[in-house]
Design an enzyme around this catalytic site. Structure first.
Site, PDB file in Angstrom:
ATOM      1  N   HIS A 101      26.023  59.386 -79.821  1.00 61.54           N
ATOM      2  CA  HIS A 101      26.654  58.127 -80.238  1.00 61.54           C
ATOM      3  C   HIS A 101      26.532  57.085 -79.133  1.00 61.54           C
ATOM      4  O   HIS A 101      27.525  56.522 -78.652  1.00 61.54           O
ATOM      5  CB  HIS A 101      28.123  58.376 -80.588  1.00 61.54           C
ATOM      6  CG  HIS A 101      28.759  57.231 -81.321  1.00 61.54           C
ATOM      7  ND1 HIS A 101      29.871  57.382 -82.122  1.00 61.54           N
ATOM      8  CD2 HIS A 101      28.456  55.908 -81.371  1.00 61.54           C
ATOM      9  CE1 HIS A 101      30.226  56.201 -82.607  1.00 61.54           C
ATOM     10  NE2 HIS A 101      29.375  55.288 -82.169  1.00 61.54           N
ATOM     11  N   ARG A 104      27.823  55.518 -88.624  1.00 73.12           N
ATOM     12  CA  ARG A 104      28.936  56.457 -88.481  1.00 73.12           C
ATOM     13  C   ARG A 104      28.511  57.795 -89.097  1.00 73.12           C
ATOM     14  O   ARG A 104      27.862  57.836 -90.145  1.00 73.12           O
ATOM     15  CB  ARG A 104      30.201  55.940 -89.181  1.00 73.12           C
ATOM     16  CG  ARG A 104      30.969  54.854 -88.399  1.00 73.12           C
ATOM     17  CD  ARG A 104      31.584  55.373 -87.118  1.00 73.12           C
ATOM     18  NE  ARG A 104      32.361  54.360 -86.383  1.00 73.12           N
ATOM     19  CZ  ARG A 104      31.825  53.585 -85.441  1.00 73.12           C
ATOM     20  NH1 ARG A 104      30.530  53.654 -85.159  1.00 73.12           N
ATOM     21  NH2 ARG A 104      32.570  52.705 -84.775  1.00 73.12           N
ATOM     22  N   GLU A 158      33.067  63.743 -84.794  1.00 73.73           N
ATOM     23  CA  GLU A 158      32.906  63.646 -83.334  1.00 73.73           C
ATOM     24  C   GLU A 158      34.269  63.820 -82.651  1.00 73.73           C
ATOM     25  O   GLU A 158      35.272  63.365 -83.207  1.00 73.73           O
ATOM     26  CB  GLU A 158      32.330  62.267 -82.961  1.00 73.73           C
ATOM     27  CG  GLU A 158      30.890  62.068 -83.370  1.00 73.73           C
ATOM     28  CD  GLU A 158      30.391  60.650 -83.097  1.00 73.73           C
ATOM     29  OE1 GLU A 158      31.096  59.896 -82.408  1.00 73.73           O
ATOM     30  OE2 GLU A 158      29.317  60.297 -83.620  1.00 73.73           O
TER      31      GLU A 158
HETATM   32  N1  LIG Z   1      25.901  54.105 -83.067  1.00 74.73           N
HETATM   33  C1  LIG Z   1      26.438  53.092 -82.452  1.00 74.73           C
HETATM   34  O1  LIG Z   1      26.540  53.047 -81.226  1.00 74.73           O
HETATM   35  C2  LIG Z   1      26.926  51.898 -83.250  1.00 74.73           C
HETATM   36  C3  LIG Z   1      26.909  50.628 -82.665  1.00 74.73           C
HETATM   37  C4  LIG Z   1      27.339  49.531 -83.428  1.00 74.73           C
HETATM   38  C5  LIG Z   1      27.792  49.713 -84.734  1.00 74.73           C
HETATM   39  N2  LIG Z   1      27.834  50.975 -85.248  1.00 74.73           N
HETATM   40  C6  LIG Z   1      28.301  51.170 -86.611  1.00 74.73           C
HETATM   41  O2  LIG Z   1      27.417  50.452 -87.483  1.00 74.73           O
HETATM   42  C7  LIG Z   1      28.197  49.753 -88.445  1.00 74.73           C
HETATM   43  C8  LIG Z   1      27.447  48.521 -88.910  1.00 74.73           C
HETATM   44  O3  LIG Z   1      27.328  47.621 -87.827  1.00 74.73           O
HETATM   45  P1  LIG Z   1      27.028  46.086 -88.131  1.00 74.73           P
HETATM   46  O4  LIG Z   1      27.021  45.344 -86.837  1.00 74.73           O
HETATM   47  O5  LIG Z   1      25.827  45.980 -88.994  1.00 74.73           O
HETATM   48  O6  LIG Z   1      28.322  45.677 -88.979  1.00 74.73           O
HETATM   49  P2  LIG Z   1      28.468  44.462 -89.998  1.00 74.73           P
HETATM   50  O7  LIG Z   1      29.873  44.509 -90.474  1.00 74.73           O
HETATM   51  O8  LIG Z   1      27.924  43.222 -89.387  1.00 74.73           O
HETATM   52  O9  LIG Z   1      27.479  44.814 -91.227  1.00 74.73           O
HETATM   53  C9  LIG Z   1      27.688  45.919 -92.045  1.00 74.73           C
HETATM   54  C10 LIG Z   1      27.068  45.573 -93.408  1.00 74.73           C
HETATM   55  O10 LIG Z   1      27.135  46.735 -94.249  1.00 74.73           O
HETATM   56  C11 LIG Z   1      27.363  46.290 -95.570  1.00 74.73           C
HETATM   57  N3  LIG Z   1      27.856  47.408 -96.360  1.00 74.73           N
HETATM   58  C12 LIG Z   1      29.120  47.908 -96.389  1.00 74.73           C
HETATM   59  N4  LIG Z   1      29.171  48.957 -97.247  1.00 74.73           N
HETATM   60  C13 LIG Z   1      27.910  49.118 -97.751  1.00 74.73           C
HETATM   61  C14 LIG Z   1      27.319  50.017 -98.677  1.00 74.73           C
HETATM   62  N5  LIG Z   1      28.041  50.973 -99.275  1.00 74.73           N
HETATM   63  N6  LIG Z   1      25.994  49.895 -98.949  1.00 74.73           N
HETATM   64  C15 LIG Z   1      25.252  48.913 -98.351  1.00 74.73           C
HETATM   65  N7  LIG Z   1      25.757  48.012 -97.474  1.00 74.73           N
HETATM   66  C16 LIG Z   1      27.073  48.127 -97.178  1.00 74.73           C
HETATM   67  C17 LIG Z   1      28.326  45.142 -95.430  1.00 74.73           C
HETATM   68  O11 LIG Z   1      28.265  44.288 -96.555  1.00 74.73           O
HETATM   69  C18 LIG Z   1      27.813  44.472 -94.154  1.00 74.73           C
HETATM   70  O12 LIG Z   1      26.935  43.411 -94.452  1.00 74.73           O
HETATM   71  C19 LIG Z   1      29.518  49.440 -87.723  1.00 74.73           C
HETATM   72  O13 LIG Z   1      30.585  49.268 -88.630  1.00 74.73           O
HETATM   73  C20 LIG Z   1      29.716  50.664 -86.856  1.00 74.73           C
HETATM   74  O14 LIG Z   1      30.462  51.636 -87.555  1.00 74.73           O
HETATM   75  C21 LIG Z   1      27.409  52.058 -84.553  1.00 74.73           C
HETATM   76  O1  LIG Z   2      31.395  50.606 -83.354  1.00 70.98           O
HETATM   77  C1  LIG Z   2      30.718  50.433 -82.341  1.00 70.98           C
HETATM   78  O2  LIG Z   2      30.650  49.350 -81.698  1.00 70.98           O
HETATM   79  C2  LIG Z   2      29.870  51.545 -81.816  1.00 70.98           C
HETATM   80  O3  LIG Z   2      29.967  52.687 -82.616  1.00 70.98           O
HETATM   81  C3  LIG Z   2      30.162  51.888 -80.368  1.00 70.98           C
HETATM   82  O4  LIG Z   2      29.095  52.665 -79.873  1.00 70.98           O
HETATM   83  C4  LIG Z   2      31.456  52.640 -80.212  1.00 70.98           C
HETATM   84  O5  LIG Z   2      31.514  53.074 -78.858  1.00 70.98           O
HETATM   85  P1  LIG Z   2      32.869  53.759 -78.340  1.00 70.98           P
HETATM   86  O6  LIG Z   2      33.963  52.768 -78.647  1.00 70.98           O
HETATM   87  O7  LIG Z   2      33.027  55.043 -79.122  1.00 70.98           O
HETATM   88  O8  LIG Z   2      32.661  53.943 -76.876  1.00 70.98           O
END
Ligand SMILES: NC(=O)c1ccc[n+]([C@@H]2O[C@H](COP(=O)([O-])OP(=O)(O)OC[C@H]3O[C@@H](n4cnc5c(N)ncnc54)[C@H](O)[C@@H]3O)[C@@H](O)[C@H]2O)c1
Ligand SMILES: O=C(O)[C@H](O)[C@H](O)COP(=O)(O)O
Length: 373
Positions: free
Chosen positions: A254, A208, A237
């Site tokens: 993103h 994020r 965003e």
């Molecule tokens: N760019 C994209 O398209 C995209 C896609 C998927 C997810 N994301 C983002 O990535 C994040 C993580 O995804 P995920 O599947 O790993 O989620 P998840 O919930 O499986 O894992 C997140 C991990 O982060 C840890 N965490 C929380 N706060 C922390 C901190 N301050 N320091 C270190 N670790 C910490 C948690 O304990 C957890 O294990 C999602 O919450 C989402 O916001 C972005």
């Molecule tokens: O949180 C997620 O799964 C990812 O950030 C994902 O890329 C979000 O996509 P959106 O819902 O903005 O299309």
């Protein structure tokens, strides 16, 4: 039953048309007036679901977000109203891990880096951080995990401090956006710890935007800092800090989680969650709807090495495609439209890789490519 769904949910009609009357909406334009009629509301990350949105809706029984991130959902409010909620944990974790791998392959080629000699610090060892660590392990790349919450919960993997992982050659951020609790992630990287990074490091943010102080980062870069940036998510965003773009190595809108499989798995997971809520036996699976990939079979005739890896990864996903689109079309199309019009990207698992009989390593399949049947 009226099922309102974000128009950007792939295969939503295929999955949900048998469960009720479908009403698509544009994610950022959903108003309380429009939402007032929903029995089921299925969103993506750009729709904030809270009391302001649902105060006029007395019938809603289920809210789902076809995403991993839930920072756009007021879960306490839904709980107070006894509205069932489901996210799609892990749905696009592989997609993000493959985005990061593609970026590393591209930068290694650009700067003649030896990938296997790099150390990678993964901040957040949940679904996405773990998928990334598995791919790095397949390539023999040393990684360190920082996740104090999992460490305190008894996860038996080795964990490092934030300070240590911020000293790695590559830092990849995979935490949810949180502002409360013992380890809030908002501006986890701030002016102070950003300033301690060095010119030789690579910083990747595909979680994020608000996890990193973008203004502090821009100031550092404008002062000539050589830190290399791979930037998929941005503060505020879709109105991002555009002067930061020119200081990035790779910049995207993103879309790290935007493989077709990743987005579609989110839809499928909400279908399964809604069926459970309605006590209906699910009878649809994603495999029924996913089209074959453009390239489905590759035969490798020689020993697998970093050159072959480079070619294989870029054949399936070359992140420079998305970087080029972003830099060329952000101003004409806008951030949201770039995401809405994202060209199809498939995951490694869509491609079968055949290795020589005497292959000495099975790296392609450890990376997620499919086995020959
Ligand atoms: N760019 C994209 O398209 C995209 C896609 C998927 C997810 N994301 C983002 O990535 C994040 C993580 O995804 P995920 O599947 O790993 O989620 P998840 O919930 O499986 O894992 C997140 C991990 O982060 C840890 N965490 C929380 N706060 C922390 C901190 N301050 N320091 C270190 N670790 C910490 C948690 O304990 C957890 O294990 C999602 O919450 C989402 O916001 C972005
Ligand atoms: O949180 C997620 O799964 C990812 O950030 C994902 O890329 C979000 O996509 P959106 O819902 O903005 O299309």
């Amino acid at each position: 039953m009226k099922i309102y769904y974000d128009e950007n949910m792939p295969f939503a009609r295929e999955f949900f048309s048998g469960l009720g009357e479908l009403v698509p909406f544009a994610g950022r334009e959903l108003s309380p007036q429009i939402a007032a009629d929903a029995d089921v509301l299925l969103v993506r990350s750009i729709t904030r679901v809270n009391e302001a949105l649902l105060a006029e809706n007395e019938n809603i029984q289920f809210v789902g977000t076809a995403t991993i991130g839930v920072d756009h959902i007021d879960q306490d409010y839904l709980s107070r109203r006894n509205i069932a909620f489901s996210a799609a944990p892990g749905c696009n974790a592989v997609s993000v891990a493959e985005y990061v791998l593609s970026a590393l392959v591209v930068l290694a080629e650009r700067y003649l880096l030896n990938l296997s000699a790099l150390t990678v610090g993964i901040v957040g060892a949940g679904n996405t951080g773990t998928r990334l660590s598995e791919k790095l392990a397949a390539l023999g790349i040393k990684y360190y995990l920082c996740d104090p919450l999992l460490a305190e919960q008894g996860d038996e993997r080795d964990f490092s401090s934030l300070e240590h992982v911020l000293s790695c050659d590559v830092i990849s951020l995979h935490v949810p956006l949180t502002t409360a609790g013992e380890y809030p992630s908002h501006h986890l990287l701030n002016r102070e710890n950003l300033a301690r990074l060095t010119d030789r490091q690579i910083l990747i943010n595909a979680c994020r935007g608000e996890v990193v102080d973008n203004q502090a980062l821009l100031t550092l870069k404008q002062q000539g800092h050589g830190l290399k940036l791979v930037w998929d998510v941005w503060e505020n965003e879709p109105d991002i800090l555009q002067p930061l773009i020119e200081h990035t190595e790779i910049a995207t809108a993103h879309i790290a989680g935007y493989s077709l499989e990743g987005k579609a798995r989110g839809t499928e997971m909400l279908y399964l969650a809604l069926c459970k809520q309605l006590k209906i036996k699910p009878n649809l699976t994603l495999e029924q709807f996913l089209p074959p990939a453009a390239i489905t079979y590759v035969e490798i005739k020689q020993h697998f090495d970093e050159i072959i890896l480079n070619q294989l990864v870029k054949m399936v996903y070359d992140v420079r495609r998305d970087d080029g689109i972003f830099r060329q079309q952000l101003n004409s199309q806008g951030f949201d439209m770039l995401r809405k019009n994202y060209p199809v990207r498939r995951e490694f698992s869509a491609v079968t890789v055949a290795l020589p009989e005497q292959a000495s390593s099975d790296v392609p399949h450890q990376l997620g490519f499919n086995f020959p049947r």
